[in-house]
Design a protein around this motif. Structure first.
Motif, PDB file in Angstrom:
ATOM      1  N   ILE A   1       1.030 -36.955  -5.194  1.00  0.00           N
ATOM      2  CA  ILE A   1      -0.240 -35.890  -5.078  1.00  0.00           C
ATOM      3  C   ILE A   1       0.234 -34.629  -5.340  1.00  0.00           C
ATOM      4  O   ILE A   1      -0.436 -33.955  -6.101  1.00  0.00           O
ATOM      5  CB  ILE A   1      -0.932 -36.013  -3.621  1.00  0.00           C
ATOM      6  N   SER A   2       1.479 -34.234  -4.712  1.00  0.00           N
ATOM      7  CA  SER A   2       2.153 -32.833  -5.271  1.00  0.00           C
ATOM      8  C   SER A   2       3.316 -33.279  -5.953  1.00  0.00           C
ATOM      9  O   SER A   2       3.939 -34.237  -5.560  1.00  0.00           O
ATOM     10  CB  SER A   2       2.393 -31.813  -4.094  1.00  0.00           C
TER      11      SER A   2
ATOM     12  N   GLU B   1      -6.050 -26.106   0.407  1.00  0.00           N
ATOM     13  CA  GLU B   1      -4.965 -26.921  -0.222  1.00  0.00           C
ATOM     14  C   GLU B   1      -3.991 -26.984   1.131  1.00  0.00           C
ATOM     15  O   GLU B   1      -3.883 -26.328   2.133  1.00  0.00           O
ATOM     16  CB  GLU B   1      -4.087 -26.159  -1.063  1.00  0.00           C
TER      17      GLU B   1
ATOM     18  N   ASN C   1      -4.770 -31.417 -10.902  1.00  0.00           N
ATOM     19  CA  ASN C   1      -4.037 -31.764 -12.004  1.00  0.00           C
ATOM     20  C   ASN C   1      -3.641 -30.931 -13.135  1.00  0.00           C
ATOM     21  O   ASN C   1      -3.905 -31.394 -14.182  1.00  0.00           O
ATOM     22  CB  ASN C   1      -4.689 -33.150 -12.399  1.00  0.00           C
TER      23      ASN C   1
ATOM     24  N   LEU D   1      -2.635 -31.090  -2.802  1.00  0.00           N
ATOM     25  CA  LEU D   1      -3.603 -31.938  -2.116  1.00  0.00           C
ATOM     26  C   LEU D   1      -4.610 -30.995  -1.804  1.00  0.00           C
ATOM     27  O   LEU D   1      -4.527 -30.063  -0.968  1.00  0.00           O
ATOM     28  CB  LEU D   1      -3.249 -32.682  -0.724  1.00  0.00           C
TER      29      LEU D   1
ATOM     30  N   ILE E   1      -9.307 -38.250  -5.243  1.00  0.00           N
ATOM     31  CA  ILE E   1      -8.224 -39.281  -4.723  1.00  0.00           C
ATOM     32  C   ILE E   1      -9.186 -40.606  -4.252  1.00  0.00           C
ATOM     33  O   ILE E   1     -10.033 -40.204  -3.435  1.00  0.00           O
ATOM     34  CB  ILE E   1      -7.269 -38.660  -3.495  1.00  0.00           C
TER      35      ILE E   1
ATOM     36  N   SER F   1       2.974 -34.569 -10.491  1.00  0.00           N
ATOM     37  CA  SER F   1       1.916 -35.090  -9.597  1.00  0.00           C
ATOM     38  C   SER F   1       1.007 -35.995 -10.680  1.00  0.00           C
ATOM     39  O   SER F   1       0.983 -36.003 -11.704  1.00  0.00           O
ATOM     40  CB  SER F   1       0.941 -34.056  -9.412  1.00  0.00           C
TER      41      SER F   1
ATOM     42  N   HIS G   1       0.902 -40.502  -2.141  1.00  0.00           N
ATOM     43  CA  HIS G   1      -0.313 -41.357  -1.475  1.00  0.00           C
ATOM     44  C   HIS G   1       0.265 -42.761  -1.628  1.00  0.00           C
ATOM     45  O   HIS G   1       0.363 -43.462  -2.672  1.00  0.00           O
ATOM     46  CB  HIS G   1      -1.412 -41.349  -2.293  1.00  0.00           C
TER      47      HIS G   1
ATOM     48  N   TRP H   1      -9.162 -34.360  -2.930  1.00  0.00           N
ATOM     49  CA  TRP H   1      -8.830 -34.291  -4.454  1.00  0.00           C
ATOM     50  C   TRP H   1      -7.141 -33.851  -4.510  1.00  0.00           C
ATOM     51  O   TRP H   1      -6.532 -33.573  -3.834  1.00  0.00           O
ATOM     52  CB  TRP H   1      -9.604 -33.137  -5.095  1.00  0.00           C
ATOM     53  N   ARG H   2      -6.996 -33.728  -5.884  1.00  0.00           N
ATOM     54  CA  ARG H   2      -5.534 -33.648  -6.308  1.00  0.00           C
ATOM     55  C   ARG H   2      -5.783 -32.865  -7.434  1.00  0.00           C
ATOM     56  O   ARG H   2      -6.534 -33.099  -8.493  1.00  0.00           O
ATOM     57  CB  ARG H   2      -4.673 -34.977  -6.778  1.00  0.00           C
TER      58      ARG H   2
ATOM     59  N   GLY I   1       0.738 -30.057  -9.050  1.00  0.00           N
ATOM     60  CA  GLY I   1      -0.520 -30.822  -8.146  1.00  0.00           C
ATOM     61  C   GLY I   1      -0.635 -30.127  -7.222  1.00  0.00           C
ATOM     62  O   GLY I   1      -0.447 -28.876  -6.791  1.00  0.00           O
TER      63      GLY I   1
END
Length: 394
Positions: free
Chosen positions: A261-262, A106, A84, A91, A215, A269, A246, A81-82, A89
């Motif tokens: 992603i971050s 994380e 948001n 990972l 993701i 993000s 990504h 997941w990300r 953001g």
């Protein structure tokens, strides 16, 4: 012929094709079905097939009980997941512990992009000693806090969920300890001190509710005839420190892009940071890599624009122009690359106001490394593939 006339073994086989929710329903129809639907192997298979629970998980309750109490409501959040919630953001990998608990962690990069990712626990879902479900938030707090997980049932937002803590008063000492923990975490990522404080203010405003977006796992599938395979990469973004992107390709493999992603307040993000076209490949010698010459090479330049054919491409020299700043001082830059493409990079003032696409060179060094030469910024960034194994992507 009535299904009740079948041998129990055949009824068991029939039941093995039912989802767990349907299995629970047929158990209410008669004594025989109740007995057969309670077979542990059926529920072990349901836990594995529907929610990916490993078969060697050491549960302290039956698989049926685990399905009903933990997985039915929370199993769908297992995956990559990300965050948001804010521009920063992150990972997030959600998977099972050896005991079957659902643990969210994380993963983030250190100052040196060649080092392994660091990780910290965010929240978990488990059963307590009384077999009641416990959901606890673990990150940036001295004592685990109760939380609620809201999984969206609407199919339009099926790949999103949120976690909410109950707002509570904290002592001055607790606030200071949490702040120190947060700032230490920021500095590990290579973030400049003043930007760490900016990030802390953003975190405080959103600390009791975090939202997550899945993701897309299909974007990790191998792609033929591309210079570097899709995946997660870590790279330095100036004073904001290291961030994770990504890299993936369009469906026809003609172009690639890297989604953050971050992120940071300049390019958040979720936004696309890097774009490049496979058909805008170039081959340069050392003399052509002085910045004054690089800056005037166009994507349609006949001398340097060589069609990309992976099976026939030789490595080419790579030189960082003398007036280019390297974002990561620890980066060891190779002297050769295997492919080089014209592309576009996203830049913006703080707040992502008026984002602009600037010219870049996307440079592939190996299957696990690429670099970006930001032409207008006179800077160069190295990116290394994230090598960590995430079971949720298997």
């Amino acid at each position: 012929m009535n299904i009740l006339d079948l041998p129990p073994e055949l009824i068991t086989v029939c039941f093995s094709y039912l989802k767990g929710t349907d299995l629970a329903r047929v158990a209410q129809s008669c004594t025989l079905f109740n007995e057969i639907s309670s077979i542990e192997k059926l529920w072990q298979d349901r836990c594995r097939k529907e929610y990916g629970l490993p078969t060697d998980t050491k549960l302290n309750v039956s698989f049926k009980k685990w399905y009903e109490k933990v997985l039915h409501e929370n199993g769908s959040i297992v995956g990559l997941w990300r965050i948001n919630t804010t521009c920063y953001g992150g990972l997030i990998h959600i998977w099972y512990t050896e005991e079957g608990d659902i643990l969210a962690e994380e993963f983030y990069s250190q100052k040196d992009v060649h080092e392994k990712l660091l990780q910290k626990e965010l929240f978990c879902v488990a059963l307590d000693e009384e077999k009641n479900v416990q959901k606890q938030w673990l990150a940036n707090c001295l004592v685990p806090q109760p939380c609620e997980i809201h999984v969206y049932k609407d199919t339009r937002v099926k790949d999103k969920f949120s976690v909410e803590q109950k707002e509570r008063k904290k002592s001055a000492r607790e606030k200071e300890q949490e702040k120190l923990m947060f700032l230490e975490d920021c500095e590990l990522r290579g973030t400049h001190r003043e930007l760490c404080m900016y990030k802390w203010q953003s975190y405080k405003q959103n600390q009791f509710k975090q939202s997550f977006e899945r993701i897309d796992p299909s974007r990790f599938e191998p792609v033929a005839k591309v210079p570097i395979q899709p995946g997660l990469f870590k790279g330095m973004y100036g004073g904001h420190g290291t961030e994770i992107v990504h890299l993936y390709y369009t469906s026809d493999g003609s172009s690639g892009q890297a989604q953050k992603i971050s992120g940071d307040p300049n390019v958040p993000s979720g936004e696309i940071s890097i774009r490049f076209d496979i058909d805008k490949h170039m081959v340069l010698n050392k003399d052509q890599q002085e910045f004054k010459l690089l800056s005037v090479i166009e994507a349609d330049d006949e001398e340097t624009n060589i069609p990309y054919k992976p099976e026939k491409m030789d490595r080419q020299p790579f030189v960082i122009p003398s007036d280019i700043m390297i974002d990561n001082r620890n980066a060891v830059c190779p002297k050769y690359c295997i492919a080089r493409f014209h592309g576009k990079g996203t830049v913006s003032p703080m707040g992502y106001r008026n984002p602009t696409l600037i010219n870049i060179h996307f440079i592939v060094f190996s299957e696990n490394q690429f670099g970006v030469l930001w032409m207008d910024l006179h800077s160069f960034s190295m990116f290394s593939r994230v090598e960590e194994n995430f079971p949720a992507l298997r």
